[in-house]
Write a protein that holds these residues in place. Structure first.
Motif, PDB file in Angstrom:
ATOM      1  N   MET A   1      23.375  32.136  26.835  1.00 37.54           N
ATOM      2  CA  MET A   1      24.013  30.889  26.445  1.00 37.54           C
ATOM      3  C   MET A   1      24.703  30.526  27.874  1.00 37.54           C
ATOM      4  N   LYS A   2      24.722  29.378  28.204  1.00 38.75           N
ATOM      5  CA  LYS A   2      25.176  28.877  29.611  1.00 38.75           C
ATOM      6  C   LYS A   2      26.731  28.502  29.357  1.00 38.75           C
ATOM      7  N   PHE A   3      27.449  28.842  30.309  1.00 39.59           N
ATOM      8  CA  PHE A   3      28.892  28.751  30.346  1.00 39.59           C
ATOM      9  C   PHE A   3      29.025  27.399  30.699  1.00 39.59           C
ATOM     10  N   ASP A   4      29.890  26.439  29.895  1.00 37.11           N
ATOM     11  CA  ASP A   4      29.934  25.161  30.077  1.00 37.11           C
ATOM     12  C   ASP A   4      31.377  24.834  29.755  1.00 37.11           C
ATOM     13  N   LEU A   5      32.078  23.870  30.922  1.00 39.68           N
ATOM     14  CA  LEU A   5      33.262  23.770  31.181  1.00 39.68           C
ATOM     15  C   LEU A   5      33.684  22.451  30.038  1.00 39.68           C
ATOM     16  N   GLU A   6      32.568  21.645  30.111  1.00 40.73           N
ATOM     17  CA  GLU A   6      32.736  20.588  28.985  1.00 40.73           C
ATOM     18  C   GLU A   6      32.945  20.887  27.661  1.00 40.73           C
ATOM     19  N   THR A   7      32.443  22.081  27.149  1.00 39.94           N
ATOM     20  CA  THR A   7      32.492  22.458  25.611  1.00 39.94           C
ATOM     21  C   THR A   7      33.567  23.424  25.328  1.00 39.94           C
ATOM     22  N   GLY A   8      34.580  22.835  24.753  1.00 40.52           N
ATOM     23  CA  GLY A   8      35.505  23.789  24.066  1.00 40.52           C
ATOM     24  C   GLY A   8      36.645  24.249  25.078  1.00 40.52           C
ATOM     25  N   ASN A   9      37.609  25.109  24.831  1.00 33.97           N
ATOM     26  CA  ASN A   9      38.477  25.473  25.572  1.00 33.97           C
ATOM     27  C   ASN A   9      38.058  26.612  26.524  1.00 33.97           C
ATOM     28  N   TYR A  10      37.788  26.605  27.779  1.00 30.27           N
ATOM     29  CA  TYR A  10      37.099  27.471  28.569  1.00 30.27           C
ATOM     30  C   TYR A  10      38.495  28.403  28.889  1.00 30.27           C
ATOM     31  N   ARG A  11      39.443  28.187  29.024  1.00 30.39           N
ATOM     32  CA  ARG A  11      40.602  29.114  29.476  1.00 30.39           C
ATOM     33  C   ARG A  11      40.705  29.971  28.293  1.00 30.39           C
ATOM     34  N   GLU A  12      40.826  29.660  27.289  1.00 30.57           N
ATOM     35  CA  GLU A  12      41.001  30.573  26.064  1.00 30.57           C
ATOM     36  C   GLU A  12      39.675  31.187  25.881  1.00 30.57           C
ATOM     37  N   ARG A  13      38.662  31.040  26.084  1.00 26.43           N
ATOM     38  CA  ARG A  13      37.439  31.863  26.067  1.00 26.43           C
ATOM     39  C   ARG A  13      37.396  32.848  27.256  1.00 26.43           C
ATOM     40  N   TYR A  14      37.829  32.481  28.223  1.00 22.78           N
ATOM     41  CA  TYR A  14      38.142  33.374  29.631  1.00 22.78           C
ATOM     42  C   TYR A  14      39.155  34.519  29.422  1.00 22.78           C
ATOM     43  N   VAL A  15      40.140  34.054  28.695  1.00 21.14           N
ATOM     44  CA  VAL A  15      41.293  35.050  28.416  1.00 21.14           C
ATOM     45  C   VAL A  15      40.822  36.142  27.363  1.00 21.14           C
ATOM     46  N   ASN A  16      40.112  35.756  26.134  1.00 23.23           N
ATOM     47  CA  ASN A  16      39.499  36.461  25.152  1.00 23.23           C
ATOM     48  C   ASN A  16      38.586  37.472  25.833  1.00 23.23           C
ATOM     49  N   ALA A  17      37.798  37.001  26.524  1.00 27.89           N
ATOM     50  CA  ALA A  17      36.850  37.627  27.267  1.00 27.89           C
ATOM     51  C   ALA A  17      37.363  38.668  28.294  1.00 27.89           C
ATOM     52  N   ALA A  18      38.395  38.436  28.880  1.00 28.34           N
ATOM     53  CA  ALA A  18      38.835  39.390  29.771  1.00 28.34           C
ATOM     54  C   ALA A  18      39.665  40.479  29.004  1.00 28.34           C
ATOM     55  N   VAL A  19      40.299  40.075  27.907  1.00 27.73           N
ATOM     56  CA  VAL A  19      40.978  41.096  26.887  1.00 27.73           C
ATOM     57  C   VAL A  19      40.161  42.088  26.503  1.00 27.73           C
ATOM     58  N   ARG A  20      39.008  41.473  25.993  1.00 30.47           N
ATOM     59  CA  ARG A  20      38.027  42.486  25.458  1.00 30.47           C
ATOM     60  C   ARG A  20      37.512  43.363  26.450  1.00 30.47           C
ATOM     61  N   ILE A  21      37.403  43.137  27.523  1.00 32.82           N
ATOM     62  CA  ILE A  21      36.719  43.813  28.481  1.00 32.82           C
ATOM     63  C   ILE A  21      37.807  44.867  29.160  1.00 32.82           C
ATOM     64  N   MET A  22      39.018  44.492  29.100  1.00 30.60           N
ATOM     65  CA  MET A  22      40.228  45.385  29.646  1.00 30.60           C
ATOM     66  C   MET A  22      40.102  46.574  28.338  1.00 30.60           C
ATOM     67  N   HIS A  23      40.120  45.841  27.320  1.00 30.08           N
ATOM     68  CA  HIS A  23      40.391  47.154  26.253  1.00 30.08           C
ATOM     69  C   HIS A  23      39.143  48.246  26.278  1.00 30.08           C
ATOM     70  N   TYR A  24      38.087  47.666  26.511  1.00 27.71           N
ATOM     71  CA  TYR A  24      36.812  48.700  26.626  1.00 27.71           C
ATOM     72  C   TYR A  24      37.269  49.471  27.970  1.00 27.71           C
ATOM     73  N   ILE A  25      37.623  48.859  28.929  1.00 27.14           N
ATOM     74  CA  ILE A  25      37.681  49.704  30.087  1.00 27.14           C
ATOM     75  C   ILE A  25      38.789  50.815  29.770  1.00 27.14           C
ATOM     76  N   GLU A  26      39.897  50.265  29.425  1.00 29.99           N
ATOM     77  CA  GLU A  26      41.003  51.376  29.109  1.00 29.99           C
ATOM     78  C   GLU A  26      40.543  52.331  28.137  1.00 29.99           C
ATOM     79  N   ASP A  27      39.727  52.104  27.045  1.00 27.47           N
ATOM     80  CA  ASP A  27      39.293  53.227  26.316  1.00 27.47           C
ATOM     81  C   ASP A  27      38.069  54.277  26.764  1.00 27.47           C
ATOM     82  N   HIS A  28      37.552  53.663  27.777  1.00 28.89           N
ATOM     83  CA  HIS A  28      36.540  54.423  28.448  1.00 28.89           C
ATOM     84  C   HIS A  28      36.548  54.996  29.927  1.00 28.89           C
TER      85      HIS A  28
END
Length: 72
Positions: A1-28
């Motif tokens: 899937m190509k990251f597209d700034l014109e589609t949807g709220n990219y800031r919200e997607r970035y924050v959601n992805a960052a939070v999921r990655i940080m939870h994974y890192i903290e758990d492992h």
């Protein structure tokens, strides 16, 4: 899937992805720095979609400074 700034709220997607990655890192992984998980999450996201960012973090990861020895 190509990251597209014109589609949807990219800031919200970035924050959601960052939070999921940080939870994974903290758990492992055991990290001692206050902002280590944030730096690693930023690195992962910026390498996944480099066309979005002007600058990307460089990680310098060091292990233990002395080898661990088993006590007998």
């Amino acid at each position: 899937m190509k990251f597209d700034l014109e589609t949807g709220n990219y800031r919200e997607r970035y924050v959601n992805a960052a939070v999921r990655i940080m939870h994974y890192i903290e758990d492992h992984f055991l990290l001692v720095g206050k902002y280590d998980t944030e730096a690693i999450a930023d690195f992962v996201i910026s390498t996944y979609c480099p066309e979005v960012f002007d600058y990307m973090p460089r990680l310098i990861i060091r292990g233990a400074s002395t080898p661990a020895r088993a006590s007998s």
